[in-house]
Design an enzyme around this catalytic site. Structure first.
Site, short mmCIF file in Angstrom:
data_model
loop_
_atom_site.label_atom_id
_atom_site.label_comp_id
_atom_site.label_asym_id
_atom_site.label_seq_id
_atom_site.Cartn_x
_atom_site.Cartn_y
_atom_site.Cartn_z
CG ASN A 38 3.38 25.42 -6.59
OD1 ASN A 38 3.93 24.94 -5.60
ND2 ASN A 38 2.32 26.19 -6.50
CG PHE A 98 0.50 14.21 -0.92
CD1 PHE A 98 0.34 13.68 0.34
CD2 PHE A 98 0.83 13.35 -1.96
CE1 PHE A 98 0.50 12.34 0.58
CE2 PHE A 98 0.99 12.00 -1.74
CZ PHE A 98 0.83 11.48 -0.47
CB SER A 142 -5.39 17.54 8.44
OG SER A 142 -5.11 18.03 9.70
CB ALA A 143 -5.93 14.95 13.19
CE1 TYR A 169 -3.30 22.21 6.12
CE2 TYR A 169 -3.73 21.92 8.47
CZ TYR A 169 -3.34 21.39 7.26
OH TYR A 169 -3.01 20.08 7.15
CE LYS A 173 -4.94 19.57 4.00
NZ LYS A 173 -4.47 19.07 2.72
CE1 TYR A 197 -2.38 11.48 5.07
CE2 TYR A 197 -1.48 13.69 4.89
CZ TYR A 197 -1.90 12.51 4.30
OH TYR A 197 -1.82 12.39 2.94
CG PHE A 198 -4.13 11.69 14.31
CD1 PHE A 198 -5.00 11.17 13.35
CD2 PHE A 198 -4.68 12.28 15.43
CE1 PHE A 198 -6.38 11.22 13.52
CE2 PHE A 198 -6.06 12.33 15.61
CZ PHE A 198 -6.91 11.80 14.66
CG ASN A 219 4.40 21.16 12.17
OD1 ASN A 219 4.50 21.44 10.98
ND2 ASN A 219 3.24 21.18 12.79
CG ASN A 236 10.62 29.14 22.30
OD1 ASN A 236 11.28 29.47 23.29
ND2 ASN A 236 10.83 29.66 21.11
NE ARG A 312 1.24 26.02 18.08
CZ ARG A 312 1.85 25.06 17.37
NH1 ARG A 312 2.93 25.37 16.67
NH2 ARG A 312 1.41 23.83 17.37
N1 UDP Z 1 4.94 22.64 20.25
C1 UDP Z 1 5.84 23.27 21.09
N2 UDP Z 1 6.84 24.02 20.53
C2 UDP Z 1 6.99 24.16 19.18
C3 UDP Z 1 6.08 23.51 18.32
C4 UDP Z 1 5.06 22.77 18.89
O1 UDP Z 1 5.74 23.15 22.32
O2 UDP Z 1 7.92 24.87 18.75
C5 UDP Z 1 3.88 21.78 20.81
C6 UDP Z 1 2.47 22.21 20.47
O3 UDP Z 1 1.99 23.13 21.43
C7 UDP Z 1 1.72 20.87 20.50
C8 UDP Z 1 2.78 19.86 20.04
O4 UDP Z 1 4.04 20.50 20.26
O5 UDP Z 1 1.34 20.53 21.81
C9 UDP Z 1 2.67 19.48 18.55
O6 UDP Z 1 2.67 20.67 17.80
P1 UDP Z 1 2.71 20.64 16.20
O7 UDP Z 1 2.66 22.06 15.72
O8 UDP Z 1 3.86 19.82 15.75
O9 UDP Z 1 1.39 19.86 15.79
P2 UDP Z 1 -0.17 20.24 16.02
O10 UDP Z 1 -0.27 21.16 17.20
O11 UDP Z 1 -0.61 20.87 14.76
O12 UDP Z 1 -0.83 18.94 16.29
#
Ligand code: UDP
Length: 358
Positions: A38, A98, A142-143, A169, A173, A197-198, A219, A236, A312
């Site tokens: 969509n 997907f 998803s993992a 989210y 899943k 997926y990882f 991400n 960051n 985060r």
């Molecule tokens: N991360 C970060 N800054 C960002 C986005 C992600 O430091 O702007 C870090 C986050 O804390 C994690 C890793 O990168 O340790 C992967 O984050 P992502 O969101 O890509 O995947 P997920 O946490 O969902 O596995």
């Protein structure tokens, strides 16, 4: 007597990041593909009549005969009337699902939108499939379905504990997997392969297609790539006080083309299987945020700026998988290194600094 309908695989969310790379793999194996998307999370063409840019580029990657096997239908995977038309027009051998919303933060703010679209839409898709005797599905999981692992719970295997998810989210899943498991238990006609997926990253080696997030990327890798093209000032880093090699979060990054090939491997074994099966798709190798930033900087040829920030909320320190079951049963292993993930992502990002927009 065979049907004279055109045969194919229905790919929901086929204009998205993982979906589009999987469509390439399918077409390259001469499998006709019907994409339904969509376009809420993908870049549409200005001219409604034209294919979305990502699908136009897929046609550039594959040969012309294969390109003719690509069909696009704009719409939602939970739109029953539209599904009715698709299942009537095409002889669908399997659905690769997907489609769905995928932003962790947004799902916490708008949980009902996530449950309604992801879970509600999938229920409608399943019911339409059932009605048309289409009982093969590969589900994009998803993992995040795994419960937060302690240090002794790694690597995560398919037998690891699931549930108690950290955001709506991830819960969608987890719930969809349970729905599909119950369905397969009750109706022996069904075969479902759920691929967990990882962290999918990278892009197609052609640099034509890749990840094109709308707004500020959530991400890590798309964010780093935008820092590299100077769309963002710095990365960051969300915390450097985790119990990891350098204090930053560790993840199992997997090249999106490897991941796409996981789907064609699953499609190959579907006819030999029955019931519900889950497989981890990852490399089994953990890489930290600082390491990823360093590798990407090496590919770009300069150090990329970053600032250390607070953690985060909801983030886990370390996630990586045991992918041996996918190797044993699907004959699939990830082959591409973190360096190739960075090189291919950079190829896409430097060629397309604004994603699919001109
Ligand atoms: N991360 C970060 N800054 C960002 C986005 C992600 O430091 O702007 C870090 C986050 O804390 C994690 C890793 O990168 O340790 C992967 O984050 P992502 O969101 O890509 O995947 P997920 O946490 O969902 O596995």
């Amino acid at each position: 007597m065979g049907s004279d309908k055109e045969q194919g695989v229905l790919v929901t969310g086929g204009a998205g990041f993982i979906g589009s790379h999987t469509v390439v793999e399918l077409l390259e194996r001469n499998v006709p593909v019907i994409v339904i998307d969509n376009m809420t999370n993908a870049t549409a063409s200005k001219d409604e009549e034209e294919l979305p840019p990502v699908l136009q580029r897929i046609k550039k990657i594959v040969n012309p005969q294969q390109g003719e096997k690509l069909h696009f239908i704009k719409g939602s995977f939970g739109d029953v009337e539209l599904l009715e038309k698709i299942f009537t027009k095409y002889a669908i051998s399997a659905v690769i699902h997907f489609g769905g919303f995928k932003a962790v933060g947004e799902s916490k703010e708008l949980p009902m939108m996530y449950y309604s679209n992801n879970v509600g839409g999938t229920l409608k898709l399943i019911q339409s499939m059932q009605k048309h005797n289409v009982t093969n599905m590969i589900f994009s999981s998803s993992a995040t379905v795994y419960s937060a692992p302690g240090p002794d719970d790694l690597p995560l295997s398919e037998k690891s504990l699931t549930g108690s998810c950290t955001c709506p989210y991830a819960s969608t899943k987890f719930f969809i997997e349970n729905i599909l498991r119950d369905l397969c238990y009750a109706d022996k006609n069904w075969t479902v392969i759920s691929l967990r997926y990882f962290n999918p990253v990278g892009a197609h080696a052609s640099g034509e297609i890749g990840e094109d997030p709308k707004g500020i990327p959530n991400n890590l890798m798309p964010f780093i790539a935008q820092v590299a093209v100077k769309r963002r000032e710095h990365l960051n880093i969300y915390g450097n006080d985790y119990q990891t090699k350098d204090g930053t979060g560790v993840r199992d990054y997997v090249h999106v083309v490897d991941l796409a090939k996981g789907h064609t491997a699953a499609l190959d074994v579907l006819p030999k299987k029955n019931g519900f099966h889950t497989y981890n798709l990852g490399t089994g190798i953990g890489t930290s945020v600082l390491e990823m930033l360093k590798y990407f900087g090496e590919v770009v040829g300069r150090e990329l700026p970053y600032k250390i920030c607070d953690r985060r909320p909801g983030d886990l320190a370390v996630m990586y998988c045991d992918a041996s079951l996918a190797e044993k049963e699907l004959g699939w292993t990830a082959t591409k290194s973190v360096k190739e993930m960075c090189e291919d992502l950079w190829k896409f990002q430097s060629k397309n600094p604004n994603g699919y927009l001109p």
